[in-house]
Scaffold this motif. Structure first.
Motif, PDB file in Angstrom:
ATOM      1  N   ARG A   8      54.419  14.886  46.478  1.00  0.00           N
ATOM      2  CA  ARG A   8      53.597  16.041  46.079  1.00  0.00           C
ATOM      3  C   ARG A   8      54.159  17.328  46.678  1.00  0.00           C
ATOM      4  O   ARG A   8      54.163  18.371  46.035  1.00  0.00           O
ATOM      5  N   THR A   9      54.646  17.214  47.914  1.00  0.00           N
ATOM      6  CA  THR A   9      55.254  18.384  48.540  1.00  0.00           C
ATOM      7  C   THR A   9      56.508  18.797  47.774  1.00  0.00           C
ATOM      8  O   THR A   9      56.740  19.989  47.538  1.00  0.00           O
ATOM      9  N   ILE A  10      57.295  17.800  47.370  1.00  0.00           N
ATOM     10  CA  ILE A  10      58.514  18.126  46.614  1.00  0.00           C
ATOM     11  C   ILE A  10      58.141  18.795  45.288  1.00  0.00           C
ATOM     12  O   ILE A  10      58.778  19.764  44.881  1.00  0.00           O
ATOM     13  N   ASP A  11      57.081  18.322  44.644  1.00  0.00           N
ATOM     14  CA  ASP A  11      56.587  18.972  43.420  1.00  0.00           C
ATOM     15  C   ASP A  11      56.295  20.449  43.670  1.00  0.00           C
ATOM     16  O   ASP A  11      56.638  21.309  42.866  1.00  0.00           O
ATOM     17  N   ALA A  12      55.611  20.709  44.771  1.00  0.00           N
ATOM     18  CA  ALA A  12      55.232  22.088  45.096  1.00  0.00           C
ATOM     19  C   ALA A  12      56.473  22.930  45.366  1.00  0.00           C
ATOM     20  O   ALA A  12      56.570  24.078  44.920  1.00  0.00           O
ATOM     21  N   ILE A  13      57.428  22.345  46.098  1.00  0.00           N
ATOM     22  CA  ILE A  13      58.666  23.074  46.384  1.00  0.00           C
ATOM     23  C   ILE A  13      59.415  23.350  45.084  1.00  0.00           C
ATOM     24  O   ILE A  13      59.919  24.441  44.863  1.00  0.00           O
ATOM     25  N   TRP A  14      59.425  22.360  44.209  1.00  0.00           N
ATOM     26  CA  TRP A  14      60.094  22.515  42.910  1.00  0.00           C
ATOM     27  C   TRP A  14      59.479  23.669  42.137  1.00  0.00           C
ATOM     28  O   TRP A  14      60.167  24.484  41.534  1.00  0.00           O
ATOM     29  N   ARG A  15      58.167  23.740  42.167  1.00  0.00           N
ATOM     30  CA  ARG A  15      57.482  24.804  41.448  1.00  0.00           C
ATOM     31  C   ARG A  15      57.881  26.179  41.988  1.00  0.00           C
ATOM     32  O   ARG A  15      58.083  27.122  41.237  1.00  0.00           O
ATOM     33  N   ILE A  16      57.992  26.253  43.311  1.00  0.00           N
ATOM     34  CA  ILE A  16      58.351  27.536  43.921  1.00  0.00           C
ATOM     35  C   ILE A  16      59.826  27.855  43.687  1.00  0.00           C
ATOM     36  O   ILE A  16      60.190  28.991  43.389  1.00  0.00           O
TER      37      ILE A  16
ATOM     38  N   SER B  88      48.475  24.189  43.351  1.00  0.00           N
ATOM     39  CA  SER B  88      48.058  22.979  44.060  1.00  0.00           C
ATOM     40  C   SER B  88      47.907  23.261  45.554  1.00  0.00           C
ATOM     41  O   SER B  88      48.438  24.253  46.061  1.00  0.00           O
ATOM     42  N   ARG B  89      47.205  22.370  46.237  1.00  0.00           N
ATOM     43  CA  ARG B  89      47.044  22.474  47.676  1.00  0.00           C
ATOM     44  C   ARG B  89      48.415  22.401  48.352  1.00  0.00           C
ATOM     45  O   ARG B  89      48.695  23.139  49.296  1.00  0.00           O
ATOM     46  N   GLU B  90      49.278  21.521  47.829  1.00  0.00           N
ATOM     47  CA  GLU B  90      50.613  21.370  48.421  1.00  0.00           C
ATOM     48  C   GLU B  90      51.403  22.672  48.324  1.00  0.00           C
ATOM     49  O   GLU B  90      52.146  23.021  49.244  1.00  0.00           O
ATOM     50  N   GLU B  91      51.229  23.371  47.186  1.00  0.00           N
ATOM     51  CA  GLU B  91      51.954  24.640  47.045  1.00  0.00           C
ATOM     52  C   GLU B  91      51.449  25.646  48.083  1.00  0.00           C
ATOM     53  O   GLU B  91      52.240  26.372  48.689  1.00  0.00           O
ATOM     54  N   ALA B  92      50.136  25.643  48.302  1.00  0.00           N
ATOM     55  CA  ALA B  92      49.564  26.546  49.315  1.00  0.00           C
ATOM     56  C   ALA B  92      50.125  26.212  50.695  1.00  0.00           C
ATOM     57  O   ALA B  92      50.494  27.108  51.468  1.00  0.00           O
ATOM     58  N   ILE B  93      50.194  24.925  51.004  1.00  0.00           N
ATOM     59  CA  ILE B  93      50.722  24.510  52.308  1.00  0.00           C
ATOM     60  C   ILE B  93      52.170  24.967  52.449  1.00  0.00           C
ATOM     61  O   ILE B  93      52.581  25.492  53.482  1.00  0.00           O
ATOM     62  N   GLU B  94      52.938  24.782  51.363  1.00  0.00           N
ATOM     63  CA  GLU B  94      54.343  25.172  51.392  1.00  0.00           C
ATOM     64  C   GLU B  94      54.486  26.669  51.680  1.00  0.00           C
ATOM     65  O   GLU B  94      55.303  27.084  52.495  1.00  0.00           O
ATOM     66  N   TRP B  95      53.655  27.481  51.042  1.00  0.00           N
ATOM     67  CA  TRP B  95      53.719  28.929  51.298  1.00  0.00           C
ATOM     68  C   TRP B  95      53.277  29.250  52.720  1.00  0.00           C
ATOM     69  O   TRP B  95      53.884  30.085  53.393  1.00  0.00           O
TER      70      TRP B  95
END
Lengths: 420, 144
Positions: A8-16, B88-95
């Motif tokens: 899920r973290t990789i998904d988020a990183i991919w999105r960014i 997503s929550r994960e995107e928020a955490i990443e930022w």
């Protein structure tokens, strides 16, 4: 971190990271399809390695390095063997390893801007532009795009593949257009973004999560564009329009799913933060000191509503003037109809009716149910109930939306008398 | 989804000491990155608590008690916030993980909180309608 958490973290990183990655790679390899493949390859490597090694400190740079290595590999292996690359090498002065090094530190914002001009290029159909932009600049999956447009996934996948092929075969350059072409191409970009937004905003059916996603993606892309093309007033105009319209996202439909007219919406529920952002975007647009374009004018109209504490406080005279300005820069019978409504609100229904009557023979509006609906409303206000009723009935017969139809028939019944 | 990245107060921020130029520069770059990704909604820094007041209700149904700042427990206070909108929550955490250490001397602390939006409260349309009606009622009472 469990493996599913890492994914899920990789998904988020991919999105960014993916839009920047694809934009940077497109600049290097000059082919958007190949760039996406390389970025995907890098993602696959990350999915294999990161669950064990942990997420690197700078995942964006890591992905870029991995993609770049893949590009060099491909270059070495396929140099002459693979027709596609051989042909590319002749036609586009294909990159060398030195180029790759040199090109690593370009301006990311410029690359994103070049990429969006590419995905919204006029050689592509409107549908293809939207799908490709959502895919490459918003990082949405084919499945997400398909679900938000209520289309089969295979249709969208095919559309994207074909679009990438067209860009490559038509040799669409990776560049920001200049001079007169810039304005025309920028309009095409803004059109794609607003189309995306409206697709999500106007529909009340479909997946309740994915429709708002389209609005959010369009708004996000608009905000990105405002940062990377800050000198373009219409970019800010469009952002302002979308911010203010989004502020009403939750009030535009009732709990039972019926559309709620602007004048009947609960204003206390409008999103103040988005209104403030919309007004700020409009201000940024005005500060550039050029005449307001169609998006900015629509945003200014939307701002009038946003700034009225209650429906009765609406500054209709100002709205009528803004519609007049809009009808000069972007003439359309629908703008005229809206102007007629504003005029009737500002100066009385008789003045509005006069303008509406002039539109009665407008060929573009013969199928447009809002014309008889507005006319019925004005006639009712003037006490001409029989005429009003038949207009509402006509409008009801024209609309395909069953909820709207019910509303119109109800209004017809309220006019009294017997139905025709 | 909206998230608030809350930067906690420190002894320095409470003393009104401005962050170093390097840190300001890093924060500026970070905010620019947020804006360029289209996720930044807004943010503010707060004055030290020396100019604040605290209102408390020690007696249920009783009168409010007002205390002037400054307040002592720096880590329980906030020095600023940044509001972002993500998928997503994960995107928020990443930022949030990418935000520079906001103070740089061991006291830096960022708290990531999701912001309530009407539809998060419940998925039940009836309950949403009720909540909306209640809000409107409150608003009308406030006006009256």
């Amino acid at each position: 971190m469990t493996s599913s958490q890492t994914h899920r973290t990789i998904d988020a990183i991919w999105r960014i990271e993916s839009p920047k990655l694809i934009a940077g790679l497109t600049r290097m390899v000059r082919d958007v399809g190949l760039a996406e493949d390389l970025a995907q390859d890098a993602l696959v490597i990350a999915l294999q390695r990161w669950p064990e090694s942990g997420i690197p400190d700078n995942p964006g740079a890591w992905l870029m390095t991995a993609a770049k290595r893949r590009a060099i590999d491909l270059l070495r292996r396929n140099k002459l063997r693979d027709e596609k690359y051989a042909e590319m090498a002749q036609t586009t002065e294909l990159y060398t390893e030195d180029d790759l090094e040199r090109n690593m530190d370009g301006e990311i914002g410029d690359d994103l801007l070049r990429l969006i001009f590419m995905t919204c290029h006029p050689v592509l159909s409107q549908d293809a532009r939207v799908a490709l932009t959502l895919r490459l600049l918003c990082g949405l999956t084919t499945d997400e795009i398909a679900r938000s447009f209520l289309t089969a996934e295979s249709t969208i996948a095919q559309r994207i593949v074909r679009a990438k092929r067209t860009l490559s075969s038509r040799k669409v350059p990776f560049e920001v257009p200049e001079g007169e072409e810039l304005q025309e191409r920028l309009s095409a970009v803004l059109e794609v973004i607003y189309l995306m937004f409206n697709e999500g905003y106007s529909a009340t059916t479909g997946d309740h999560w994915l429709r708002p996603l389209l609005c959010q993606e369009a708004l996000r892309l608009g905000r990105v564009l405002a940062e990377i093309a800050p000198e373009e007033p219409e970019v800010h105009g469009l952002v302002a329009l979308m911010e203010i319209q989004s502020s009403r996202f939750k009030t535009r439909v009732s709990a039972s799913g019926e559309p709620v007219l602007l004048m009947d919406q609960n204003r206390t529920q409008w999103d103040r933060l988005l209104i403030r952002r919309g007004l700020a975007a409009l201000e940024r647009c005005r500060k550039l000191g050029r005449p307001l374009g169609p998006y900015a004018l629509q945003a200014a109209i939307s701002a009038c509503h946003a700034q009225a504490p209650a429906a009765a406080d609406t500054d209709w005279a100002r709205i009528a003037a803004l519609y007049e300005a809009l009808s000069r820069v972007a003439p359309s019978p629908i703008v005229e109809l809206n102007r007629a409504v504003a005029i009737s609100m500002a100066f009385g229904p008789a003045f509005g009716l006069q303008l509406v009557d002039e539109l009665m023979h407008e060929p573009a509006l013969t199928e447009y149910h809002l014309l008889p609906s507005v006319r019925g409303d004005l006639l009712a206000k003037l006490g001409r109930m029989d005429e009003a009723r038949s207009e509402f009935e006509r409008a009801a017969a024209m609309t395909r939306n069953s909820r709207e139809q019910q509303l119109l028939l109800k209004r017809a019944a309220e006019c009294g008398g017997s139905p025709n | 989804m909206r998230f608030m990245m809350i930067v906690k107060a420190t002894t320095d921020s409470e003393a009104g000491v401005l962050p170093s130029p390097e840190l300001l520069e890093a924060m500026h770059r970070y905010n620019e990155e947020l804006a360029r990704a289209g996720v930044l909604l807004g943010g503010d820094g707060l004055h030290p608590s020396s100019s604040a007041i605290r209102i408390s209700y020690p007696e249920p149904g009783g009168k409010p008690k007002v205390v002037d700042g400054p307040f002592t427990e720096a880590k329980e206070m906030i020095a600023g916030y940044t509001l972002i909108e993500v998928k997503s929550r994960e995107e928020a955490i990443e930022w949030a993980l990418r935000m520079p250490d906001p103070h740089g001397f061991g006291q830096g602390q960022i708290e990531l909180r999701q912001v309530f939006e009407v539809e998060d409260l419940t998925d039940n349309p009836e309950a949403i309608a009720k909540e909306n009606a209640l809000r409107q009622q409150l608003e009308e009472q406030r006006k009256a």
